[in-house]
Design a protein around this motif. Sequence first.
Motif, mmCIF file in Angstrom:
data_model
loop_
_atom_site.group_PDB
_atom_site.id
_atom_site.type_symbol
_atom_site.label_atom_id
_atom_site.label_comp_id
_atom_site.label_asym_id
_atom_site.label_seq_id
_atom_site.Cartn_x
_atom_site.Cartn_y
_atom_site.Cartn_z
ATOM 1 N N SER A 96 -19.439 24.276 -15.723
ATOM 2 C CA SER A 96 -18.677 23.656 -16.420
ATOM 3 C C SER A 96 -19.074 22.524 -15.324
ATOM 4 N N THR A 97 -19.099 21.417 -15.458
ATOM 5 C CA THR A 97 -19.023 20.367 -14.549
ATOM 6 C C THR A 97 -17.829 20.251 -13.905
ATOM 7 N N ALA A 98 -17.380 19.671 -12.669
ATOM 8 C CA ALA A 98 -16.844 18.892 -12.019
ATOM 9 C C ALA A 98 -16.660 18.042 -11.013
ATOM 10 N N ALA A 99 -15.791 17.202 -10.801
ATOM 11 C CA ALA A 99 -16.128 16.285 -9.944
ATOM 12 C C ALA A 99 -16.526 17.021 -8.441
ATOM 13 N N TRP A 100 -17.046 16.588 -7.403
ATOM 14 C CA TRP A 100 -17.489 17.469 -6.290
ATOM 15 C C TRP A 100 -16.922 17.410 -5.123
ATOM 16 N N GLN A 101 -15.641 16.608 -5.259
ATOM 17 C CA GLN A 101 -14.460 15.928 -4.519
ATOM 18 C C GLN A 101 -13.734 15.182 -4.860
ATOM 19 N N GLU A 102 -12.139 15.514 -5.050
ATOM 20 C CA GLU A 102 -11.463 14.266 -5.339
ATOM 21 C C GLU A 102 -10.795 13.538 -4.515
ATOM 22 N N ALA A 103 -10.580 12.393 -4.358
ATOM 23 C CA ALA A 103 -9.614 11.918 -3.226
ATOM 24 C C ALA A 103 -8.447 11.516 -3.991
ATOM 25 N N VAL A 104 -7.114 12.041 -3.398
ATOM 26 C CA VAL A 104 -6.129 11.638 -4.065
ATOM 27 C C VAL A 104 -5.257 10.448 -3.299
ATOM 28 N N ILE A 105 -4.542 9.294 -4.050
ATOM 29 C CA ILE A 105 -4.395 8.500 -3.490
ATOM 30 C C ILE A 105 -2.467 7.841 -3.870
ATOM 31 N N GLY A 106 -1.947 8.104 -2.744
ATOM 32 C CA GLY A 106 -0.598 7.822 -2.908
ATOM 33 C C GLY A 106 0.547 7.344 -2.440
ATOM 34 N N ALA A 107 1.602 6.979 -2.533
ATOM 35 C CA ALA A 107 2.404 5.723 -1.631
ATOM 36 C C ALA A 107 2.870 6.240 -0.395
ATOM 37 N N GLU A 108 2.572 6.040 0.575
ATOM 38 C CA GLU A 108 2.506 6.697 2.007
ATOM 39 C C GLU A 108 4.360 5.664 2.554
ATOM 40 N N THR A 109 4.742 4.969 1.629
ATOM 41 C CA THR A 109 6.239 4.181 1.856
ATOM 42 C C THR A 109 6.973 4.261 0.437
ATOM 43 N N GLY A 110 8.433 4.447 0.464
ATOM 44 C CA GLY A 110 8.703 4.832 -0.321
ATOM 45 C C GLY A 110 10.369 3.476 -0.968
ATOM 46 N N SER A 111 10.097 3.454 -2.223
ATOM 47 C CA SER A 111 11.833 2.808 -2.818
ATOM 48 C C SER A 111 11.244 1.260 -2.892
ATOM 49 N N LEU A 112 9.826 0.960 -3.483
ATOM 50 C CA LEU A 112 9.595 -0.223 -3.351
ATOM 51 C C LEU A 112 8.639 -0.027 -4.377
ATOM 52 N N ARG A 113 9.698 -1.811 -5.706
ATOM 53 C CA ARG A 113 9.180 -1.188 -6.444
ATOM 54 C C ARG A 113 7.062 -1.752 -7.373
ATOM 55 N N ILE A 114 6.305 -1.092 -8.089
ATOM 56 C CA ILE A 114 4.885 -1.750 -7.867
ATOM 57 C C ILE A 114 5.289 -3.152 -8.541
ATOM 58 N N THR A 115 3.852 -4.502 -8.002
ATOM 59 C CA THR A 115 4.612 -5.537 -8.843
ATOM 60 C C THR A 115 2.742 -6.040 -9.244
ATOM 61 N N GLU A 116 1.980 -5.045 -8.482
ATOM 62 C CA GLU A 116 0.495 -5.406 -9.521
ATOM 63 C C GLU A 116 -0.256 -3.872 -9.738
ATOM 64 N N VAL A 117 -1.265 -3.669 -10.153
ATOM 65 C CA VAL A 117 -2.401 -2.546 -10.650
ATOM 66 C C VAL A 117 -3.464 -3.736 -11.266
ATOM 67 N N LEU A 118 -4.474 -3.194 -9.982
ATOM 68 C CA LEU A 118 -5.911 -3.913 -10.204
ATOM 69 C C LEU A 118 -6.722 -2.937 -10.319
ATOM 70 N N ALA A 119 -7.068 -0.954 -10.852
ATOM 71 C CA ALA A 119 -8.071 -0.828 -11.293
ATOM 72 C C ALA A 119 -7.103 0.222 -12.302
ATOM 73 N N ASP A 120 -7.936 0.727 -12.819
ATOM 74 C CA ASP A 120 -7.482 1.068 -14.411
ATOM 75 C C ASP A 120 -8.961 2.535 -14.271
ATOM 76 N N VAL A 121 -8.106 3.499 -15.174
ATOM 77 C CA VAL A 121 -9.643 5.382 -15.331
ATOM 78 C C VAL A 121 -10.587 4.612 -15.457
ATOM 79 N N GLY A 122 -11.807 4.779 -14.684
ATOM 80 C CA GLY A 122 -13.480 4.907 -14.785
ATOM 81 C C GLY A 122 -13.633 3.116 -14.162
#
Length: 382
Positions: free
Chosen positions: A63-89
């Motif tokens: 089967s095919t798979a990603a060479w490596q995956e990078a996880v991008i998470g929140a480094e600070t907490g209790s904050l609201r997301i006000t803008e999303v600028l990227a989507d899947v693909g």
Amino acid sequence: MKLSRPKAALAAFTLIAAGAAAWRFTPDFRAHAETQAPPAALTVSVIEPQYRQWPDTIETNGSTAAWQEAVIGAETGSLRITEVLADVGSEVKRGQLLARLADATATADLRKQEAAVAQARANLEQAEADLKRSRQAADSGALSAQKLDEYRITATVDRAALASAQADLENKRIALSQTRIVAVDDGIVSSRSALLGNVVSTGTELFRLIRQGRIEWQAEVDAQQLARIHAQQSARVTLPNGKVLDGKVRLVSPTLSTSTGRALVYVALNGHGAQPGMFASGDIELGDAKVLTLPESALVPRDGRTDVYVLNRDGATVERRTVVAGRHRDGRCEIVSGLTTDMRVVASGGGFLSDGSRVKVVEQQAPASLASANGAAQGGGQ
């Protein structure tokens, strides 16, 4: 003199037989006999199997798979997301802004700390000025040594307070920068869990990237095959849509699975078209080997077997032979068993023949010429 009845009958039979024999050798009789000969079923050209230098390969699946995956998470907490600028693909670059968190609180804290730094700097300047004047007074004997030490200690404390305030200011700047969710590497967004208005906690996964857009094929091999595979060997992978990609072995697993007894071979793929999760088949090339081959047009798949038609010694009939077909490459097929190099094989059109069919053999020519010859032969037979 009269002949007896038996002798007369014998003489008459002899005369009739002699007349029939003479008629057989007349041109009309020969032409009649020729028209009665079985016509050729097909006009064909014949070829001999040839040895070719082909890569020695191992056929396997994976089967095919990603060479490596990078996880991008929140480094600070209790904050609201006000803008999303990227989507899947989305194809993104390192440092590109993917989402933004509410930054009003972080901005206010930063300004407050900047004021605290300014206050600490002013306190230090005041303490250093007092220390300077106390040293002048101490030289004239107007100030005791104890009081001079107090001024010196105060300046040292204020200097440390300024350094602490500056460190806190740096923390506030970092906290503000953490409200900007950015790509950690070039790649393709493979998943997005960031939702506008969602309040995230520290460590919440927001995006996942396929690093540099690189996809690899994870082929499964057994222990015997694993011993023959090494890094940098070439591979050809066929995707479910029929597209063929080239690749190279990047890594060979050092261990085998205790449950399946198989190991993974990681093949880096060149080009685009593969997506993670595809089940693909392919070949890993080990080197070159001499194999017996025929053009694919000479093969006749029938009832789960592969047949070819071989010209008999009489040069006019063919014999069906079942062969074991191997790999296909560049319009030719490997013949594992069932043929020798001295056999003459019908090059094409075997699907119209059967065991013992009569054929008319011509020199190997273009398919269009063969079609014309077959049309003429069929027209003459009608």
